[in-house]
Design a protein around this motif. Structure first.
Motif, short mmCIF file in Angstrom:
data_model
loop_
_atom_site.label_atom_id
_atom_site.label_comp_id
_atom_site.label_asym_id
_atom_site.label_seq_id
_atom_site.Cartn_x
_atom_site.Cartn_y
_atom_site.Cartn_z
N LYS A 150 52.14 -53.38 12.68
CA LYS A 150 52.45 -54.33 11.62
C LYS A 150 53.76 -53.86 11.01
CE LYS A 150 50.16 -57.10 10.10
NZ LYS A 150 50.05 -58.54 10.34
N VAL A 151 54.82 -54.64 11.21
CA VAL A 151 56.16 -54.25 10.77
C VAL A 151 56.49 -54.98 9.47
CG1 VAL A 151 58.59 -54.23 11.39
CG2 VAL A 151 56.87 -53.90 13.16
N GLY A 152 57.11 -54.27 8.56
CA GLY A 152 57.55 -54.87 7.31
C GLY A 152 56.44 -54.94 6.28
N LEU A 153 56.54 -55.92 5.41
CA LEU A 153 55.65 -56.00 4.24
C LEU A 153 54.44 -56.91 4.46
CD1 LEU A 153 58.38 -56.16 1.46
CD2 LEU A 153 57.08 -54.18 2.26
N ASP A 154 54.05 -57.10 5.68
CA ASP A 154 52.91 -57.95 6.02
C ASP A 154 51.63 -57.12 5.92
OD1 ASP A 154 51.04 -59.67 7.10
OD2 ASP A 154 52.19 -60.09 8.90
N GLY A 155 50.74 -57.49 5.02
CA GLY A 155 49.51 -56.73 4.82
C GLY A 155 48.28 -57.37 5.43
N HIS A 156 48.46 -58.36 6.28
CA HIS A 156 47.33 -59.05 6.91
C HIS A 156 47.01 -58.37 8.23
CE1 HIS A 156 49.30 -62.02 4.29
NE2 HIS A 156 48.07 -62.34 3.99
N ASP A 157 45.89 -57.65 8.29
CA ASP A 157 45.62 -56.87 9.50
C ASP A 157 44.32 -57.19 10.22
OD1 ASP A 157 43.91 -55.78 7.60
OD2 ASP A 157 44.43 -53.70 8.06
N ARG A 158 43.60 -58.19 9.80
CA ARG A 158 42.34 -58.51 10.47
C ARG A 158 42.56 -58.89 11.93
NH1 ARG A 158 38.24 -62.30 7.57
NH2 ARG A 158 37.63 -60.31 6.70
N GLY A 159 43.54 -59.76 12.19
CA GLY A 159 43.79 -60.22 13.55
C GLY A 159 44.20 -59.10 14.49
N ILE A 160 45.10 -58.23 14.04
CA ILE A 160 45.56 -57.16 14.92
C ILE A 160 44.43 -56.18 15.24
CG2 ILE A 160 46.44 -55.53 13.19
CD1 ILE A 160 48.92 -55.21 15.08
N LYS A 161 43.51 -56.02 14.30
CA LYS A 161 42.37 -55.13 14.56
C LYS A 161 41.42 -55.75 15.59
CE LYS A 161 42.52 -52.56 10.26
NZ LYS A 161 41.87 -52.33 8.95
N VAL A 162 41.26 -57.07 15.54
CA VAL A 162 40.44 -57.76 16.55
C VAL A 162 41.09 -57.62 17.92
CG1 VAL A 162 39.60 -60.02 17.31
CG2 VAL A 162 39.38 -59.34 14.90
N VAL A 163 42.41 -57.83 17.98
CA VAL A 163 43.13 -57.70 19.25
C VAL A 163 43.04 -56.26 19.76
CG1 VAL A 163 45.41 -57.81 20.34
CG2 VAL A 163 44.66 -59.65 18.82
N ALA A 164 43.17 -55.29 18.87
CA ALA A 164 43.06 -53.88 19.27
C ALA A 164 41.71 -53.60 19.91
CB ALA A 164 43.28 -52.96 18.06
N ARG A 165 40.66 -54.08 19.30
CA ARG A 165 39.32 -53.86 19.84
C ARG A 165 39.16 -54.55 21.20
NH1 ARG A 165 36.21 -55.20 15.63
NH2 ARG A 165 36.28 -53.06 14.92
N PRO B 243 47.34 -67.57 16.23
CA PRO B 243 45.94 -67.43 15.80
C PRO B 243 45.03 -68.23 16.72
CG PRO B 243 47.36 -67.91 13.93
CD PRO B 243 48.20 -68.08 15.17
N GLY B 244 43.90 -67.67 17.04
CA GLY B 244 42.93 -68.35 17.89
C GLY B 244 43.14 -68.15 19.37
N THR B 245 44.18 -67.43 19.77
CA THR B 245 44.38 -67.15 21.19
C THR B 245 43.17 -66.36 21.70
OG1 THR B 245 46.78 -67.07 20.95
CG2 THR B 245 45.84 -66.03 22.91
N PRO B 246 42.52 -66.81 22.76
CA PRO B 246 41.38 -66.05 23.29
C PRO B 246 41.81 -64.66 23.76
CG PRO B 246 41.49 -68.26 24.25
CD PRO B 246 42.77 -68.04 23.50
N LEU B 247 41.03 -63.66 23.42
CA LEU B 247 41.36 -62.29 23.83
C LEU B 247 41.55 -62.15 25.33
CD1 LEU B 247 39.13 -60.25 21.38
CD2 LEU B 247 41.61 -60.37 21.43
N PRO B 248 40.72 -62.81 26.16
CA PRO B 248 40.95 -62.69 27.61
C PRO B 248 42.35 -63.16 28.04
CG PRO B 248 38.76 -63.54 27.22
CD PRO B 248 39.47 -63.54 25.88
N SER B 249 42.94 -64.10 27.32
CA SER B 249 44.29 -64.57 27.65
C SER B 249 45.32 -63.46 27.40
CB SER B 249 44.66 -65.79 26.81
OG SER B 249 43.82 -66.88 27.10
#
Length: 130
Positions: A14-29, A117-123
């Motif tokens: 997460k670069v810069g001042l963006d504090g929204h991290d729910r999506g990146i944590k889902v992608v990480a998992r 947002p909403g991109t399927p993880l398998p993709s």
């Protein structure tokens, strides 16, 4: 890098001042569960810190999540920093709310893929394995 697909290393940031991290944590998992070695840098990272981490961790991919609208300033600066450090071999993917016209511009600049947002993880997994 020529690692087998399931041994690939990816740094998510997460670069810069963006504090929204729910999506990146889902992608990480999801990437971890698919066999990737995932490194998550956390929130509010500088471009220099992310590029240094990419070099230190010897990653194949760098995934950046930007939800605050700063993608057209942060991503080009990130790509340039990677070039300056001779790390252009690292594939860069970007996630977030990015208009299609901006996605096309980022691809022209060297980003390999953009995912909204909403991109399927398998993709995302399939894209990084190709």
């Amino acid at each position: 890098m020529n690692r087998p697909p399931l041994a690939q290393r990816i740094l998510l940031a997460k670069v810069g001042l963006d504090g929204h991290d729910r999506g990146i944590k889902v992608v990480a998992r999801g990437l971890r569960d698919a066999g990737f070695h995932v490194i998550y840098s956390g929130l509010w990272q500088s471009i220099d810190a992310v590029v240094q981490a990419a070099a230190d961790e010897d990653v194949d991919w760098l995934g950046v999540s930007i939800l605050n609208g700063a993608h057209m300033s942060l991503v080009p600066a990130l790509l340039e920093a990677l070039r300056q450090r001779e790390l252009s071999h690292i594939g860069v993917i970007v996630g977030g709310i990015i208009p299609p016209a901006d996605q096309a511009k980022l691809i022209e600049l060297g980003v390999r893929g953009c995912f909204g947002p909403g991109t399927p993880l398998p993709s995302i997994v399939e894209f990084c394995n190709s």
